[in-house]
Scaffold this motif. Structure first.
Motif, PDB file in Angstrom:
ATOM      1  N   ARG A 357       0.838  -1.211   0.000  1.00 59.23           N
ATOM      2  CA  ARG A 357       0.000   0.000   0.000  1.00 59.23           C
ATOM      3  C   ARG A 357       0.867   1.254   0.000  1.00 59.23           C
ATOM      4  NH1 ARG A 357      -5.388   0.829   1.420  1.00 59.23           N
ATOM      5  NH2 ARG A 357      -5.477  -1.351   2.113  1.00 59.23           N
ATOM      6  N   ARG A 358       0.463   2.223  -0.825  1.00 61.84           N
ATOM      7  CA  ARG A 358       1.147   3.516  -0.873  1.00 61.84           C
ATOM      8  C   ARG A 358       0.101   4.628  -0.873  1.00 61.84           C
ATOM      9  NH1 ARG A 358       6.755   2.629  -3.900  1.00 61.84           N
ATOM     10  NH2 ARG A 358       6.942   0.399  -3.547  1.00 61.84           N
ATOM     11  N   ARG A 359       0.494   5.742  -0.288  1.00 63.30           N
ATOM     12  CA  ARG A 359      -0.409   6.891  -0.237  1.00 63.30           C
ATOM     13  C   ARG A 359       0.368   8.135  -0.646  1.00 63.30           C
ATOM     14  NH1 ARG A 359      -3.006   6.601   5.050  1.00 63.30           N
ATOM     15  NH2 ARG A 359      -4.284   5.009   4.046  1.00 63.30           N
ATOM     16  N   TYR A 360      -0.335   9.025  -1.354  1.00 64.04           N
ATOM     17  CA  TYR A 360       0.288  10.245  -1.879  1.00 64.04           C
ATOM     18  C   TYR A 360      -0.621  11.439  -1.595  1.00 64.04           C
ATOM     19  CZ  TYR A 360       2.616   6.636  -4.677  1.00 64.04           C
ATOM     20  OH  TYR A 360       3.292   5.508  -5.088  1.00 64.04           O
ATOM     21  N   ASN A 361      -0.005  12.607  -1.543  1.00 63.34           N
ATOM     22  CA  ASN A 361      -0.809  13.816  -1.505  1.00 63.34           C
ATOM     23  C   ASN A 361      -1.519  13.994  -2.842  1.00 63.34           C
ATOM     24  OD1 ASN A 361      -0.138  14.576   1.114  1.00 63.34           O
ATOM     25  ND2 ASN A 361       1.698  15.677   0.443  1.00 63.34           N
ATOM     26  N   SER A 362      -2.675  14.654  -2.782  1.00 66.33           N
ATOM     27  CA  SER A 362      -3.438  14.914  -4.000  1.00 66.33           C
ATOM     28  C   SER A 362      -3.435  16.403  -4.285  1.00 66.33           C
ATOM     29  CB  SER A 362      -4.890  14.408  -3.831  1.00 66.33           C
ATOM     30  OG  SER A 362      -5.632  14.612  -5.010  1.00 66.33           O
ATOM     31  N   LEU A 363      -2.933  16.766  -5.455  1.00 70.52           N
ATOM     32  CA  LEU A 363      -2.863  18.175  -5.867  1.00 70.52           C
ATOM     33  C   LEU A 363      -3.997  18.426  -6.845  1.00 70.52           C
ATOM     34  CD1 LEU A 363       1.003  18.341  -6.411  1.00 70.52           C
ATOM     35  CD2 LEU A 363      -0.299  18.801  -4.315  1.00 70.52           C
ATOM     36  N   LEU A 364      -5.203  18.567  -6.273  1.00 67.69           N
ATOM     37  CA  LEU A 364      -6.413  18.759  -7.071  1.00 67.69           C
ATOM     38  C   LEU A 364      -6.539  17.676  -8.149  1.00 67.69           C
ATOM     39  CD1 LEU A 364      -6.544  22.642  -7.455  1.00 67.69           C
ATOM     40  CD2 LEU A 364      -7.832  21.191  -5.881  1.00 67.69           C
ATOM     41  N   GLY A 365      -6.319  16.422  -7.712  1.00 65.84           N
ATOM     42  CA  GLY A 365      -6.503  15.282  -8.598  1.00 65.84           C
ATOM     43  C   GLY A 365      -5.226  14.711  -9.156  1.00 65.84           C
ATOM     44  N   THR A 366      -4.157  15.491  -9.207  1.00 62.17           N
ATOM     45  CA  THR A 366      -2.881  14.959  -9.676  1.00 62.17           C
ATOM     46  C   THR A 366      -2.065  14.461  -8.481  1.00 62.17           C
ATOM     47  OG1 THR A 366      -1.804  17.124  -9.579  1.00 62.17           O
ATOM     48  CG2 THR A 366      -2.874  16.502 -11.654  1.00 62.17           C
ATOM     49  N   ARG A 367      -1.134  13.545  -8.745  1.00 57.13           N
ATOM     50  CA  ARG A 367      -0.397  12.899  -7.674  1.00 57.13           C
ATOM     51  C   ARG A 367       0.746  13.771  -7.181  1.00 57.13           C
ATOM     52  NH1 ARG A 367       1.108   6.717  -8.425  1.00 57.13           N
ATOM     53  NH2 ARG A 367      -1.193   6.697  -8.276  1.00 57.13           N
ATOM     54  N   GLY A 368       0.842  13.906  -5.849  1.00 58.27           N
ATOM     55  CA  GLY A 368       1.904  14.680  -5.225  1.00 58.27           C
ATOM     56  C   GLY A 368       2.917  13.779  -4.535  1.00 58.27           C
ATOM     57  N   ASP A 369       3.483  14.253  -3.437  1.00 59.64           N
ATOM     58  CA  ASP A 369       4.525  13.519  -2.728  1.00 59.64           C
ATOM     59  C   ASP A 369       3.959  12.282  -2.032  1.00 59.64           C
ATOM     60  OD1 ASP A 369       6.361  15.436  -3.481  1.00 59.64           O
ATOM     61  OD2 ASP A 369       6.126  16.607  -1.631  1.00 59.64           O
ATOM     62  N   GLU A 370       4.818  11.281  -1.910  1.00 59.86           N
ATOM     63  CA  GLU A 370       4.446  10.056  -1.193  1.00 59.86           C
ATOM     64  C   GLU A 370       4.386  10.342   0.306  1.00 59.86           C
ATOM     65  OE1 GLU A 370       5.754   5.610  -1.979  1.00 59.86           O
ATOM     66  OE2 GLU A 370       7.264   6.659  -0.781  1.00 59.86           O
ATOM     67  N   THR A 371       3.335   9.838   0.969  1.00 61.46           N
ATOM     68  CA  THR A 371       3.182  10.047   2.413  1.00 61.46           C
ATOM     69  C   THR A 371       3.129   8.743   3.196  1.00 61.46           C
ATOM     70  OG1 THR A 371       0.763  10.094   2.250  1.00 61.46           O
ATOM     71  CG2 THR A 371       1.925  12.199   2.005  1.00 61.46           C
TER      72      THR A 371
END
Length: 677
Positions: A357-371
């Motif tokens: 499992r991986r989670r990322y920030n969402s920049l208005l629908g686009t993928r951001g940094d891994e969290t």
């Protein structure tokens, strides 16, 4: 309890069982019913004398259905309530006696099997997105705790059987379209060659749905191979899906008043959706032992790739790659002990899954940094034994015992100076038991009583800690004790079923939202009391009446949070009353059905400050069969929500932003054509 007894007395004369009746020809009297045999209690037994609340549903009694979700087949089963038919990103959420109502998506607390192989994952979660409803032929529903038979998360059981290869080869296509941007194309073929038979089906469905940002596309390839011999039957099943669905989110009451069809603003801004690819393979051998003994060996393996975009920025995108597998075995031995006939069934279940499992920030629908980056593991094992004892010609007893062990673990691979190592594991163990006794009053009627338990461990993702990283140290598995009495009847042309139950639960798992994420906590104690009644009556050659009613009084007895003391409140998400009635007419060349579902009011949150109004929906189905060009053609038409009633298709329980409501569509028409070669 007095209310339940009054409800029982008022309905005894007019209700009965939601099980199937034999088909009838247009020129002959109604066919007599053969005694109904059920297999979901792990062995084949007579429905009338089985000391349990079990319903059986035949799919061929639901011709002309849209087959968008399983709720239409479940509607004639008392004690079952389904939500979320139209939001395919969240998935249908059926509940049985309240088990399953807490989940924010998919199925929780209910064990689901398809052709004897678990669809439920090893950690107790179930997704119905891989099920081709066009292949479903029959379904048995065990209403109430069944952990003795199926282990973790078996507050109820859906045992689904798909089409068997026929002796005569066939092929057909089914095309349909309708309102809400609905389009479906389905093809299927099957047949036998010697001792080998097979069925292969492909289904593609597109639905724009009622609300903005609700488009869904599903593609399913399913198949079955059967090999028959004198020693038994070997079954191979496979399934592959490729689905994508947008999520419109929940609305506040003010937003519903302003525009029922709008999506939640953040769901639009962040392009909330999910996409799934999954492949699954199952293998089952059903063999004959010495004398009348039988046994079963089963295994399955699969993988699932999942990704979604949620309606918030911090960690708002998730992906996981899952592998899962399981094996199981059972043996049923018939013998006489102490002058009594026994059927002793024992078995073992071993299952495991692993998620990257991986989670990322969402920049208005686009993928951001891994969290977040972690491996999540679940492994379960169970041993059970059950004894069915024929005490006399009229009395039958069933005793069962099971031990389960569930281990949940996380290996954290995202370690930063500000974010420590959140790795950890928990091992949960439980014993469950069941005891049932039935008495046959006469050839057609029986009474039964049953005492049974169940447990439900939190899934790996449900152990998330609202206070920070790692597992939630205070979250415990839920345990239930169910007591019920029932009355069944079976005649040619008529079956009915009445059940009265009382259930106590410790540490019931309750979902809530905090900072846009779903978490879970335990309610100290709760109680569920209910009455269920259903009727299936072939009262004339071509006419059939089916009806199912449930009264549910589910409430908290000990439940305190920082938000208040909720003892005495109703458990949200479950209506007090639920009634389904259908009148059907069928001849060899045409059919028509009219059904009604009346759902009582319920609450949207634990405090019982937000009530959700009840509703009544009417639906109609008509179809005709005729031969032309050597093929059998079947045009059909369906009309849902005949009187354009406003209602909520789903209620998001305990949403912290008060976005509880997902409105359902108004009057909706669909048409289709099926051709069989």
């Amino acid at each position: 309890m007095k209310t339940l007894l009054r409800a029982t007395a008022g309905l005894l004369a007019c209700t009965g069982s939601g099980v199937s009746l034999a088909e009838t020809s247009p020129t002959e009297p109604a066919a007599e019913l053969a005694p109904l045999v059920i297999t979901s209690p792990r062995t084949s037994s007579r429905w009338l004398t089985s000391p349990a609340a079990v319903s059986a549903v035949q799919a061929d009694q639901s011709q002309g259905e849209q087959n968008l979700a399983l709720d239409r087949l479940l509607a004639p089963v008392p004690g079952v309530f389904s939500q979320n038919r139209y939001n395919l990103a969240q998935g249908l959420r059926p509940s049985i006696r309240g088990f399953g109502a807490r989940g924010s998506f998919g199925v929780r607390g209910v064990r689901v099997l398809v052709d004897g192989v678990p669809l439920t994952m090893p950690d107790g979660q179930t997704e119905l997105d891989g099920l081709d409803l066009g292949l479903v032929e029959r379904m048995e529903v065990i209403r109430g705790p069944a952990s003795v038979l199926y282990g973790n998360a078996a507050g109820g059981v859906l045992a689904i059987e798909t089409r068997e290869p026929p002796a005569t080869p066939y092929s057909f296509f089914d095309l349909s379209t309708g309102g809400l941007g609905y389009r479906r194309a389905r093809v299927e073929t099957g047949g036998m060659a010697g001792n080998l038979g097979g069925v292969l089906a492909f289904n593609s469905t597109v639905l724009d749905a009622y609300r903005e940002h609700s488009r869904a596309e599903t593609n399913t390839l399913s198949g079955k191979l059967r090999w028959y011999s004198d020693a038994g039957r070997l079954g191979l099943t496979f399934n592959a899906i490729d689905n994508r669905a947008e999520d419109p989110g929940g609305l506040t009451a003010a937003e519903v008043r302003g525009d029922r069809r709008q999506a939640a603003p953040n769901n639009l801004a962040y392009d909330a959706d999910e996409h799934i690819r999954q492949q699954r393979l199952g293998l089952v051998w059903e063999g004959f032992g010495p004398g009348a003994d039988t046994y079963q060996l089963r295994s399955y393996i699969g993988q699932r790739q999942f990704g979604n975009r949620l309606a918030f920025p911090n960690g708002g995108q998730t992906t996981f790659d899952r592998t899962f597998a399981g094996v199981g075995a059972q043996y049923s031995h018939k013998r006489e002990l102490f002058g009594l006939a026994h059927t002793i069934t024992s078995g073992v279940d071993l299952e495991a899954q692993r998620d990257d499992r991986r989670r990322y920030n969402s920049l208005l629908g686009t993928r951001g940094d891994e969290t977040l980056r972690q491996d999540e593991k679940a492994a379960s094992s169970g041993l059970f034994i059950q004894d069915e004892i024929a005490l006399s010609e009229a009395w039958q007893a069933t005793l069962g015992l099971r031990y389960d062990r569930v281990r949940l673990a996380v290996d954290d691979h995202f370690i930063r100076p500000t974010n420590g190592d959140d790795s950890g594991s928990r091992t949960l163990r439980d014993w469950n038991y069941s005891a049932g006794l039935s008495y046959r009053l006469d050839e057609h009627q029986s009474l039964y009583g049953r005492l049974s338990t169940s447990f439900e461990a939190p899934a790996v993702n449900e152990l998330a800690n609202p206070a920070g990283g790692g597992f939630n140290p205070s979250l415990e598995p839920s345990r239930a004790l169910n007591r019920e009495v029932g009355f069944k009847g079976e005649w040619p042309g008529l079956r009915y079923d009445l059940a009265l139950f009382s259930m106590t639960l410790e540490d019931e798992l309750i979902g809530f939202r905090l900072n846009d994420r779903n978490y879970f906590r335990n309610a100290g104690a709760s109680r569920r009391e209910g009455f269920e009644a259903s009727l299936d009556w072939q009262f004339a050659d071509a006419w059939r009446l089916s009806s199912a009613y449930s009264y549910s009084r589910f409430r908290f007895e000990d439940y305190r949070t920082a938000g208040g003391d909720f003892a005495g409140n109703d458990i949200p998400g479950i209506p007090r009353h639920n009634l389904f009635t259908e009148l059907g007419f069928e001849r060899a060349s045409y059919y028509a059905r009219l059904n009604m579902q009346a759902v009582g009011g319920m609450y949207a949150e634990d405090a019982n400050q937000v009530s959700v109004a009840g509703y009544t929906l009417w639906n109609a189905r008509v179809g005709k069969r005729f031969e032309a060009g050597g093929q059998v053609w079947e045009p059909y038409l369906g009309l849902d929500n005949l009187f354009d009633r406003r209602y909520f298709d789903n209620v998001r329980i305990n949403d912290n932003n008060r976005r509880y409501f997902e409105p359902g569509p108004g009057r909706t028409l669909y048409v289709g054509m099926r051709a069989t070669f």
